[in-house]
Enzyme design. Structure first.
Site, mmCIF file in Angstrom:
data_model
loop_
_atom_site.group_PDB
_atom_site.id
_atom_site.type_symbol
_atom_site.label_atom_id
_atom_site.label_comp_id
_atom_site.label_asym_id
_atom_site.label_seq_id
_atom_site.Cartn_x
_atom_site.Cartn_y
_atom_site.Cartn_z
ATOM 1 N N LYS A 214 59.858 42.672 127.233
ATOM 2 C CA LYS A 214 59.236 42.781 128.616
ATOM 3 C C LYS A 214 59.014 44.240 128.853
ATOM 4 O O LYS A 214 58.910 44.758 129.911
ATOM 5 C CB LYS A 214 59.962 42.264 129.731
ATOM 6 N N CYS A 215 58.374 44.830 127.963
ATOM 7 C CA CYS A 215 58.120 46.459 127.987
ATOM 8 C C CYS A 215 56.648 46.471 127.687
ATOM 9 O O CYS A 215 56.137 45.771 127.156
ATOM 10 C CB CYS A 215 58.921 47.050 126.785
ATOM 11 N N GLY A 216 56.376 47.629 128.083
ATOM 12 C CA GLY A 216 54.871 48.041 128.042
ATOM 13 C C GLY A 216 54.442 48.257 126.544
ATOM 14 O O GLY A 216 53.299 48.042 126.142
ATOM 15 N N LEU A 217 55.278 48.405 125.648
ATOM 16 C CA LEU A 217 55.391 48.814 124.318
ATOM 17 C C LEU A 217 55.489 47.386 123.525
ATOM 18 O O LEU A 217 55.434 47.481 122.338
ATOM 19 C CB LEU A 217 56.091 49.572 123.893
ATOM 20 N N THR A 218 55.763 46.476 124.162
ATOM 21 C CA THR A 218 56.099 44.995 123.405
ATOM 22 C C THR A 218 54.848 44.551 122.402
ATOM 23 O O THR A 218 55.200 44.105 121.395
ATOM 24 C CB THR A 218 56.302 43.926 124.485
#
Length: 181
Positions: free
Chosen positions: A36-40
């Protein structure tokens, strides 16, 4: 240090005991991951790199961690399902570990103390500060999707900042050099 890294106890995402030594002789790219990360979306590039280079001896090893703003809240089964359904991940994943803080896993304690600075360090740290997030101080892992490259002999060759993606020429060149060694 190599023997220590290769013998540290780990657990696969499906609960089996493992060590990095299970991939001895391979070039290993260790990545702390989160769903659930912007980098996922980096999962896609990591999987592409893995499929492209695995026959040459590359292993991408994913270590889910919930250390940064609760961005990996799921169970191992939920994480495995998310990675399979959304990114068709086939590279090995491990049970959740801590990559920073008081409960840091011995693997990440060794990685960060042995290789304290990351290629590409700076832009992500500034981005986090811009969002009002106090970045984890060096030498600690800055955020999700930080990468450590280990050579076939198990030595740490390089460390890459979270926003250095799998298609970044700096990472690709380091992987290719390690595979050629």
């Amino acid at each position: 240090m190599t023997a220590t890294l290769d013998t540290l106890p780990l657990t696969t995402i499906d609960g089996r005991p493992a060590t990095l030594g299970d991939w001895a002789g391979k070039v290993r790219l260790l990545v702390n991951v989160a769903s659930k990360c912007g980098l996922t979306p980096q999962y896609e590039g990591l999987e592409k790199l893995y499929r492209e280079k695995k026959d040459a001896g590359l292993e991408v090893l994913g270590f889910p961690a919930n250390d940064f703003m609760g961005q990996e809240p799921g169970s191992e089964a939920e994480i495995a399902s998310f990675c399979s359904v959304n990114f068709d991940v086939t590279f090995p994943l491990f049970a959740k570990i801590a990559v920073t803080g008081e409960a840091i896993h011995p693997l990440y304690r060794a990685l960060t103390s042995t290789h304290p600075s990351a290629t590409g360090e700076g832009p992500m740290r500034k981005k986090l500060e811009g969002f009002g997030i106090a970045p984890n101080p060096a030498p600690g892992v800055l955020w999700n999707f930080e990468k450590f490259l280990l050579g076939r002999d198990g030595r740490i060759l390089a460390r890459f900042a979270p926003d250095v993606a799998a298609d970044d020429p700096r990472l690709r060149e380091a992987v290719d050099a390690a595979l050629a060694a």
